[in-house]
Design an enzyme around this catalytic site. Structure first.
Site, PDB file in Angstrom:
ATOM      1  N   ARG A  31       0.811  -1.219   0.000  1.00 10.66           N
ATOM      2  CA  ARG A  31       0.000   0.000   0.000  1.00 10.66           C
ATOM      3  C   ARG A  31       0.843   1.267   0.000  1.00 10.66           C
ATOM      4  O   ARG A  31       0.538   2.223  -0.722  1.00 10.66           O
ATOM      5  CB  ARG A  31      -0.997   0.008   1.153  1.00 10.66           C
ATOM      6  N   THR A  32       1.927   1.297   0.776  1.00  8.22           N
ATOM      7  CA  THR A  32       2.760   2.497   0.790  1.00  8.22           C
ATOM      8  C   THR A  32       3.472   2.686  -0.552  1.00  8.22           C
ATOM      9  O   THR A  32       3.564   3.788  -1.087  1.00  8.22           O
ATOM     10  CB  THR A  32       3.786   2.418   1.932  1.00  8.22           C
TER      11      THR A  32
ATOM     12  N   LYS B  69      21.711  -7.015   3.518  1.00  7.13           N
ATOM     13  CA  LYS B  69      22.441  -6.343   4.598  1.00  7.13           C
ATOM     14  C   LYS B  69      23.096  -5.052   4.159  1.00  7.13           C
ATOM     15  O   LYS B  69      22.986  -4.611   3.048  1.00  7.13           O
ATOM     16  CB  LYS B  69      23.506  -7.299   5.148  1.00  7.13           C
TER      17      LYS B  69
ATOM     18  N   ARG C 115      11.949   2.405   2.053  1.00  8.93           N
ATOM     19  CA  ARG C 115      11.321   1.673   3.160  1.00  8.93           C
ATOM     20  C   ARG C 115      12.355   0.627   3.585  1.00  8.93           C
ATOM     21  O   ARG C 115      12.888  -0.095   2.740  1.00  8.93           O
ATOM     22  CB  ARG C 115      10.030   1.006   2.670  1.00  8.93           C
TER      23      ARG C 115
ATOM     24  N   HIS D 195       7.793   7.309  10.157  1.00  4.17           N
ATOM     25  CA  HIS D 195       7.030   7.153   8.925  1.00  4.17           C
ATOM     26  C   HIS D 195       6.376   8.519   8.681  1.00  4.17           C
ATOM     27  O   HIS D 195       5.172   8.697   8.855  1.00  4.17           O
ATOM     28  CB  HIS D 195       5.973   6.060   9.123  1.00  4.17           C
TER      29      HIS D 195
END
Lengths: 347, 437
Positions: free
Chosen positions: A54-55, A82, A104, A134
């Site tokens: 969704r983001t 990593k 993200r 956020h």
């Protein structure tokens, strides 16, 4: 505003500028042709090290509505996992000429590192990092709150206004929530009062220094008549001993901290119910609450696109005086300048 | 290679100026008797002469992580920092948990010739915390191990800790505990408090350190053993050690230079150079460890020199390794935080950075008084110097110094290992490998 890493980085005027710009963006989204030419020729990379459909879709839609080229880079599940990979990925994107990187990442601070380690020259937008921040979620929440609580419940122009006097209860897993951290900072900046409601195990040690009250009793808080209740997602695995054993059972959690029809009825008439999604229906929020007329959860999603359009616009297209409003009387002109500009561009 | 030196006009332990003559690896004369005949004269005007520094807590990384440090590079760094002996921690690969591995490290140190390398033996096999390693074999080996530690891991099983404390009494050993309750620190990234709450990094509560220390001092009392507590970092830990000492328990404690100077506020920039175990704490904790060092509650300063490769630090915080280098900045940080603030004298510095660590580690010939007939393990310091730390110019093979770009007081002008200069005129004296006075 060079990057958007934390809601705490925004001044009151910068935050209001984002909300005002988002309002203009939202106004354009009711039209038949939603696309604006503003970021034509610019490249926005969605760099997602963690699943969040969704983001990602929200940012992608926002960038495309501004005519930017969008590249989606999903690093989740690939060999990339990593540190060095963040650096190499950033260097790769830099070489490809990304103007903005929407990131993200599961590690708190990763967007900060990306912005400050010299790996990329583009603007970095934090789309959620670990349990840290956020900021666009907090901005879309503030935007939603302003629409409902300021300017006679949306009937009058709220431009230039903040959330002074509003009382917002944020309920749930505050400890692991980047949404809560961002909202505590931004709502305070905008003049609202915040009460965090959670079992003590899910309130971080050190939260006493935050600009928010803490309550362990949801019913007591609801009885004070908050203007909005924001429910946070609670992961079921948190109750297991491997997950930290933060509460004894989902049932006990729901009884004490879930928003159901009975608690909904206690709220003042004008109060709204929010949730950043995805919801755990039946755990932190019942279907009665989630689907009630007071719930603005779907509207939050729509507002997310407008707010992210505003953020990308301000980071990539707006000139210096508008992105960094000077202290003093110049602010209003600066804001007005943006509006005029927007109107001209999008008319 | 044995050169005769006359150290002219030096201030032993910051006391009155005098001359010191070093010959055949021994201090042969102090004061008017010290002649310059046939000696290389070192102008020591304004310089402080200390017994060679002894580090109780060094990670030399060899065998296993030679990409971060080797015994040769780490001991060069030690000499540059004024050290004449270091204790090499056991978390190598393979682990220093057998006589064979500790002897290998000891030999590498002897062959490099920069400082005395005293390997630390692992308490448990593979640092796994499950069963005791062959401690006696390591003690009786050529490496003559006296300090045992699972450093990096805590000996958290109370029965195992009790057995270890008891067992090493047979050969005058000591358990050096890395106090970290494992369950309370699962996934922990930084000190738990106001800053961690804001940054969204999993917290490392002070109680996770203090609970283990409290348990261990009581265990040490119960079985009548000596205990050494590594790198204490919290005000509560200092209080517990103070209480234990008042009670007569044979406990000693160390603090690192970085915990004397740095706080968790530095983590706000997410720069992994500040990621360390135990984590940087609050300003109140910094004040408490300084006060503890000042009043003798804390016995020694130990570096916890922990070199890491660039790739292990050039990444996001959560992915980065814990640890920071420290051999070449230890003395300057101690001067800045303790001497220049009037809390310790140079004689105190000699005690906390040389005499006491040598005594805890049972290191022969180190940490001795500056007197005729004593081994010439000496460090000459210029307290008036000021230098900006440039990790790339240090002797350690790694650059993860938290003090990069910081100006610190004091500089090591010369280091002597049994009368042989390893540092002279502020520069390392490269000598053929294996040459020892």
């Amino acid at each position: 505003m060079r990057h958007l890493l934390s809601a705490g980085d925004l001044t009151r005027d910068e935050a209001v500028l984002v909300l005002d710009t988002a309002a203009q963006m939202a106004a354009t989204q009711g039209r038949e042709i939603k696309k604006l030419p503003t970021l034509r020729g610019r490249t926005v990379v969605n760099l997602f090290f963690e699943d969040s459909t969704r983001t990602r879709i929200s940012f992608e839609t926002a960038a495309k509505r501004l005519s930017a080229d969008v590249i989606n880079f999903s690093a989740k599940g690939s060999s990339v996992s990593k540190g060095e990979s963040l650096k190499d990925t950033a260097l790769t994107l830099q070489a490809m000429g990304a103007d903005a990187v929407v990131v993200r990442h599961p590690a708190s601070g990763a967007p900060h590192t990306l912005a400050h380690a010299g790996w990329t020259h583009g603007a970095v937008v934090n789309a959620g990092d670990g349990t840290h921040q956020h900021p666009t979620q907090a901005l879309l929440d503030a935007f939603t709150l302003r629409r409902h609580l300021v300017g006679d419940g949306g009937r009058a122009d709220a431009t230039g206004r903040d959330l002074a006097g509003a009382h917002v209860a944020i309920v749930g897993d505050v400890l692991h929530s980047r949404v809560a951290r961002s909202n505590v900072q931004l709502l305070h900046t905008l003049g609202a009062r915040v009460t965090l409601v959670a079992p003590p195990t899910l309130v971080p040690v050190g939260a006493h220094a935050w600009t928010a009250d803490v309550s362990y009793d949801l019913d007591e808080t609801l009885a004070t008549g908050p203007d909005a209740v924001m429910m946070l997602r609670v992961q079921r695995e948190r109750m297991s001993s491997a997950g930290g054993g933060f509460f004894p059972s989902p049932l006990e959690y729901t009884r004490a901290y879930g928003l159901d029809g009975r608690r909904l009825a206690v709220l003042p008439d004008h109060a709204v119910v929010m949730h950043p999604g995805p919801m755990n229906r039946g755990l932190e929020i019942s279907a009665d609450a989630a689907d009630s007329p007071r719930a603005v959860i779907v509207e939050q999603v729509a507002n997310g696109v407008a707010v992210r359009m505003a953020v990308l616009y301000l980071l990539l297209a707006a000139g210096e005086p508008r992105t960094a409003p000077a202290a003093g009387s110049g602010r209003d002109e600066a804001r007005t300048g943006v509006r005029t500009d927007e109107t001209r561009v999008h008319a | 290679m044995s050169t005769t030196y006359l150290l002219r006009g030096v201030a032993p332990q910051g006391g009155d100026r005098t001359d010191v003559r070093v010959e055949d690896g021994v201090v042969v004369a102090v004061g008017a008797d010290a002649s310059a005949d046939g000696a290389t004269v070192v102008d020591g005007d304004g310089l402080v002469l200390l017994p060679g520094l002894v580090d109780l807590h060094t990670h030399l990384r060899e065998p296993g992580r030679e990409d971060a440090e080797t015994v040769a590079s780490g001991t060069r760094a030690a000499a540059a920092g004024g050290f004449t002996a270091v204790h090499a921690m056991a978390n190598t690969s393979p682990t220093q948990d057998t006589a064979g591995v500790v002897e290998q490290v000891w030999r590498l140190g002897r062959d490099a010739g920069w400082v005395d390398v005293r390997p630390v033996g692992a308490v448990t096999v593979g640092l796994a915390g499950e069963r005791l390693a062959e401690l006696q074999a390591m003690a009786r080996s050529a490496a003559a191990v006296r300090v045992f530690s699972d450093d990096g891991k805590c000996v958290h099983d109370p029965v195992l800790m009790r057995r270890a404390l008891e067992y090493v009494k047979a050969f005058d050993g000591v358990i050096a505990q890395h106090a970290q309750e494992p369950r309370l620190t699962e996934g922990a990234q930084m000190h738990e408090g106001v800053v961690s709450a804001e940054l969204g990094l999993a917290g490392w509560p002070a109680v996770a350190e203090e609970a283990i220390i409290a348990r261990d001092v009581l265990l040490a009392e119960h079985v009548g053993s000596r205990l050494h507590v590594c790198h204490l970092s919290t005000a509560g830990s200092v209080e517990i050690i103070r209480w234990a000492k008042a009670r007569g328990i044979a406990v000693t404690a160390e603090v690192t230079p970085h915990h004397l100077l740095l706080t968790d506020d530095l983590v706000r920039g997410y720069d992994p150079r500040y990621k360390v175990n135990p984590p940087l704490r609050t300003a109140e904790d910094v004040e408490a460890v300084r006060a503890g060092l000042e009043d003798g509650t804390i016995d020694v300063v130990a570096t916890d020199h922990a070199p890491h490769t660039r790739e292990d630090k050039d990444c996001e915080w959560a992915a980065a390794a814990f640890g920071m280098t420290g051999l070449e900045t230890a003395l300057p940080v101690v001067q800045a935080t303790m001497v220049d603030t009037g809390r310790l004298t140079w004689a105190d510095v000699a005690r906390v950075l040389s005499a006491t660590p040598a005594r805890i580690g049972r290191v022969p010939g180190q940490g001795r008084p500056i007197a005729v007939g004593e081994p010439a393990n000496l460090t000459l310091v210029d307290p008036a110097a000021r230098r900006t730390v440039v990790p790339e110019r240090q002797a350690t093979a790694s650059v993860n110094s938290p003090f990069a770009g910081t100006e610190l007081p004091g500089a090591v002008v010369a280091t002597f290992l049994r009368g042989r200069a390893t540092v002279l005129d502020g520069a390392l004296v490269d000598a053929p490998a294996g040459v020892r006075a």
